[in-house]
Design a protein around this motif. Structure first.
Motif, PDB file in Angstrom:
ATOM      1  N   ASP A 106      69.037  10.702  70.287  1.00 47.58           N
ATOM      2  CA  ASP A 106      68.496   9.647  69.860  1.00 47.58           C
ATOM      3  C   ASP A 106      69.435   8.443  70.185  1.00 47.58           C
ATOM      4  N   ILE A 107      70.273   8.407  69.224  1.00 50.71           N
ATOM      5  CA  ILE A 107      71.536   7.574  69.218  1.00 50.71           C
ATOM      6  C   ILE A 107      71.996   7.119  70.669  1.00 50.71           C
ATOM      7  N   VAL A 108      72.505   8.078  71.547  1.00 49.14           N
ATOM      8  CA  VAL A 108      72.597   7.865  72.735  1.00 49.14           C
ATOM      9  C   VAL A 108      71.565   7.284  73.741  1.00 49.14           C
ATOM     10  N   GLY A 109      70.407   7.838  73.511  1.00 52.68           N
ATOM     11  CA  GLY A 109      69.167   7.130  74.055  1.00 52.68           C
ATOM     12  C   GLY A 109      69.132   5.557  73.626  1.00 52.68           C
ATOM     13  N   ALA A 110      69.320   5.433  72.535  1.00 51.43           N
ATOM     14  CA  ALA A 110      69.156   3.883  72.238  1.00 51.43           C
ATOM     15  C   ALA A 110      70.267   2.960  72.507  1.00 51.43           C
ATOM     16  N   LEU A 111      71.632   3.580  72.813  1.00 53.78           N
ATOM     17  CA  LEU A 111      72.282   2.826  73.242  1.00 53.78           C
ATOM     18  C   LEU A 111      72.366   2.555  74.655  1.00 53.78           C
ATOM     19  N   LEU A 112      71.643   3.507  75.540  1.00 55.01           N
ATOM     20  CA  LEU A 112      71.419   3.234  76.887  1.00 55.01           C
ATOM     21  C   LEU A 112      70.240   2.358  76.845  1.00 55.01           C
ATOM     22  N   ALA A 113      69.333   2.343  76.069  1.00 52.76           N
ATOM     23  CA  ALA A 113      68.097   1.508  76.209  1.00 52.76           C
ATOM     24  C   ALA A 113      68.481   0.001  75.882  1.00 52.76           C
ATOM     25  N   THR A 114      69.114  -0.234  75.039  1.00 48.69           N
ATOM     26  CA  THR A 114      69.877  -1.787  74.713  1.00 48.69           C
ATOM     27  C   THR A 114      70.888  -2.081  75.755  1.00 48.69           C
ATOM     28  N   GLY A 115      71.474  -1.203  76.579  1.00 47.01           N
ATOM     29  CA  GLY A 115      72.432  -1.686  77.454  1.00 47.01           C
ATOM     30  C   GLY A 115      73.861  -1.502  76.936  1.00 47.01           C
ATOM     31  N   ASP A 116      73.935  -1.109  75.862  1.00 45.77           N
ATOM     32  CA  ASP A 116      75.373  -1.109  75.140  1.00 45.77           C
ATOM     33  C   ASP A 116      76.087  -0.099  75.876  1.00 45.77           C
ATOM     34  N   LEU A 117      75.424   1.079  76.309  1.00 48.09           N
ATOM     35  CA  LEU A 117      76.124   2.200  76.703  1.00 48.09           C
ATOM     36  C   LEU A 117      75.648   2.368  78.234  1.00 48.09           C
ATOM     37  N   THR A 118      76.261   2.593  79.253  1.00 50.69           N
ATOM     38  CA  THR A 118      75.872   2.710  80.703  1.00 50.69           C
ATOM     39  C   THR A 118      75.900   4.429  81.159  1.00 50.69           C
ATOM     40  N   GLU A 119      75.133   4.508  82.045  1.00 45.24           N
ATOM     41  CA  GLU A 119      75.500   5.841  82.647  1.00 45.24           C
ATOM     42  C   GLU A 119      76.915   6.094  83.110  1.00 45.24           C
ATOM     43  N   VAL A 120      77.448   5.194  83.696  1.00 45.71           N
ATOM     44  CA  VAL A 120      78.784   5.270  84.060  1.00 45.71           C
ATOM     45  C   VAL A 120      79.737   5.793  82.924  1.00 45.71           C
ATOM     46  N   ASP A 121      79.426   5.006  81.640  1.00 48.38           N
ATOM     47  CA  ASP A 121      80.226   5.334  80.333  1.00 48.38           C
ATOM     48  C   ASP A 121      80.010   6.734  80.088  1.00 48.38           C
ATOM     49  N   ILE A 122      78.985   7.126  80.034  1.00 49.78           N
ATOM     50  CA  ILE A 122      78.574   8.399  79.858  1.00 49.78           C
ATOM     51  C   ILE A 122      79.421   9.672  80.608  1.00 49.78           C
ATOM     52  N   GLY A 123      79.175   9.100  82.122  1.00 53.01           N
ATOM     53  CA  GLY A 123      79.866  10.134  83.282  1.00 53.01           C
ATOM     54  C   GLY A 123      81.410  10.117  82.929  1.00 53.01           C
ATOM     55  N   ASN A 124      81.830   9.097  82.336  1.00 53.93           N
ATOM     56  CA  ASN A 124      83.499   8.938  82.105  1.00 53.93           C
ATOM     57  C   ASN A 124      83.627   9.758  80.818  1.00 53.93           C
ATOM     58  N   ALA A 125      82.791   9.955  79.817  1.00 49.92           N
ATOM     59  CA  ALA A 125      82.975  10.704  78.940  1.00 49.92           C
ATOM     60  C   ALA A 125      82.779  12.067  79.036  1.00 49.92           C
ATOM     61  N   LEU A 126      82.205  12.642  80.191  1.00 48.39           N
ATOM     62  CA  LEU A 126      82.096  13.815  80.698  1.00 48.39           C
ATOM     63  C   LEU A 126      83.104  14.138  81.792  1.00 48.39           C
ATOM     64  N   ALA A 127      83.959  13.392  81.960  1.00 52.06           N
ATOM     65  CA  ALA A 127      84.681  13.531  83.131  1.00 52.06           C
ATOM     66  C   ALA A 127      85.466  15.173  83.383  1.00 52.06           C
ATOM     67  N   ASP A 128      85.690  15.761  82.024  1.00 49.91           N
ATOM     68  CA  ASP A 128      86.159  17.007  82.169  1.00 49.91           C
ATOM     69  C   ASP A 128      85.094  17.920  82.200  1.00 49.91           C
ATOM     70  N   GLU A 129      83.993  17.849  82.298  1.00 50.47           N
ATOM     71  CA  GLU A 129      83.056  18.631  82.228  1.00 50.47           C
ATOM     72  C   GLU A 129      82.552  19.221  83.814  1.00 50.47           C
ATOM     73  N   LYS A 165      79.785  19.177  84.926  1.00 48.62           N
ATOM     74  CA  LYS A 165      78.575  18.607  85.427  1.00 48.62           C
ATOM     75  C   LYS A 165      78.410  17.336  85.082  1.00 48.62           C
ATOM     76  N   GLY A 166      77.941  16.465  85.955  1.00 49.69           N
ATOM     77  CA  GLY A 166      77.876  14.963  85.356  1.00 49.69           C
ATOM     78  C   GLY A 166      76.792  14.770  84.845  1.00 49.69           C
ATOM     79  N   PHE A 167      76.487  13.207  84.378  1.00 48.05           N
ATOM     80  CA  PHE A 167      75.248  12.937  83.810  1.00 48.05           C
ATOM     81  C   PHE A 167      74.097  12.603  84.750  1.00 48.05           C
ATOM     82  N   GLY A 168      73.000  13.169  84.548  1.00 48.94           N
ATOM     83  CA  GLY A 168      71.817  13.163  85.415  1.00 48.94           C
ATOM     84  C   GLY A 168      70.964  11.982  85.045  1.00 48.94           C
ATOM     85  N   GLY A 169      71.347  11.215  83.906  1.00 48.89           N
ATOM     86  CA  GLY A 169      70.323   9.865  83.701  1.00 48.89           C
ATOM     87  C   GLY A 169      69.422  10.357  82.572  1.00 48.89           C
ATOM     88  N   ASP A 170      69.407  11.428  81.938  1.00 49.87           N
ATOM     89  CA  ASP A 170      68.537  11.716  80.861  1.00 49.87           C
ATOM     90  C   ASP A 170      69.366  12.377  79.795  1.00 49.87           C
TER      91      ASP A 170
END
Length: 274
Positions: A144-167, A169-174
């Protein structure tokens, strides 16, 4: 299902006890009753040499004494007892434990290693269900926190993708696609903490959530927990409450309204803003 972790009989602590308290078939009933009271047992294995001939229980004693007030131990033995191996599937044994109240357990050497009662089973399943539900709740709060950060624009999909750089799989948007460990990685980023603007200590919260993510793997695979994991398991309600507060702090500085939306690469996603 291939690869599924099997919950074994020896997951229950009472299936592997050293030493196992037993009585011999030739012992006096008084010895069995004394041992049962001293150790708080409801049942005791009755042995002939190294093999069990049955179990004596308060129920079997009561029934025998009703029939014959001078009944001895041999008259009180329930000889229709089931024996399970430590490596047997616990789920397959639940029906027998529930129906009979107990099963005996033996090790690979065919020596009796313990006895599992309905009470033991209930306590063990409770120990599994409690942390499981709390971990699920913690995961949903983080989502919910991550979703809210995305909804307010404080966090972007690129930010999440960077956080998962060592994973792998990438971030699919959801956010629903993110695991607890991945959510922990996202929350640990500079951009997330700058947006949250919380009074909580960042390093302590992130370290704790990282430990919770590792605990989740232990719990979900039914591994025996070490002392540190047991301590963290007991603290899960407090971890959940801190994350709830963190979510509420962000909600108090975020936009008003129950629901905000953002457009992801997979479409429009609604996120509840706390």
């Amino acid at each position: 299902m291939p690869g599924t972790k099997r919950l074994r009989v020896d997951y229950i602590p009472s299936a592997s006890v050293v030493p196992v308290i037993t009585v011999k078939e030739s012992d006096d009933l008084s010895l069995a009753r004394t041992l049962m009271e001293l150790y708080g047992f409801s049942q005791l294995p009755v042995m002939r040499g190294k093999r069990p001939v049955g179990v004596v229980s308060w129920e079997s004693i009561g029934k025998a004494l009703l029939r014959n007030p001078t009944a001895g131990l041999s008259d009180c033995i329930d000889r229709q007892v089931e024996i399970r191996k430590q490596g047997d599937d616990l789920l397959d044994s639940i029906a027998s434990i529930s129906a009979r109240g107990y099963v005996l357990v033996e090790n690979n050497n065919r020596s009796i290693s313990g006895i599992i009662t309905s009470a033991d089973l209930g306590e063990a399943l409770g120990d599994i269900a409690g942390p499981y539900l709390l971990l699920s709740e913690i995961e949903e709060i983080l989502r919910d926190i991550v979703g809210a950060l995305l909804a307010t624009g404080d966090l972007t999909e690129v930010d999440i993708g960077n956080a998962l750089a060592d994973e792998t799989k990438g971030f699919g948007g959801d956010p629903a696609s993110l695991t607890l460990g991945e959510l922990a990685n996202v929350l640990a980023t500079d951009v997330a903490w700058q947006a949250l603007d919380t009074s909580y200590d960042r390093s302590t919260v992130n370290r704790t959530i990282g430990d919770v993510s590792k605990l989740r793997n232990q719990v979900m695979h039914f591994r025996v927990l070490d002392d540190a994991d047991k301590d963290l398991s007991k603290r899960l309600p407090f971890v959940r409450d801190v994350l709830r507060n963190l979510s509420e702090e962000f909600g108090s500085i975020g936009p008003l309204g129950a629901v905000a939306t953002y457009v992801s690469t997979t479409g429009v996603v609604e996120a509840t803003v706390p």
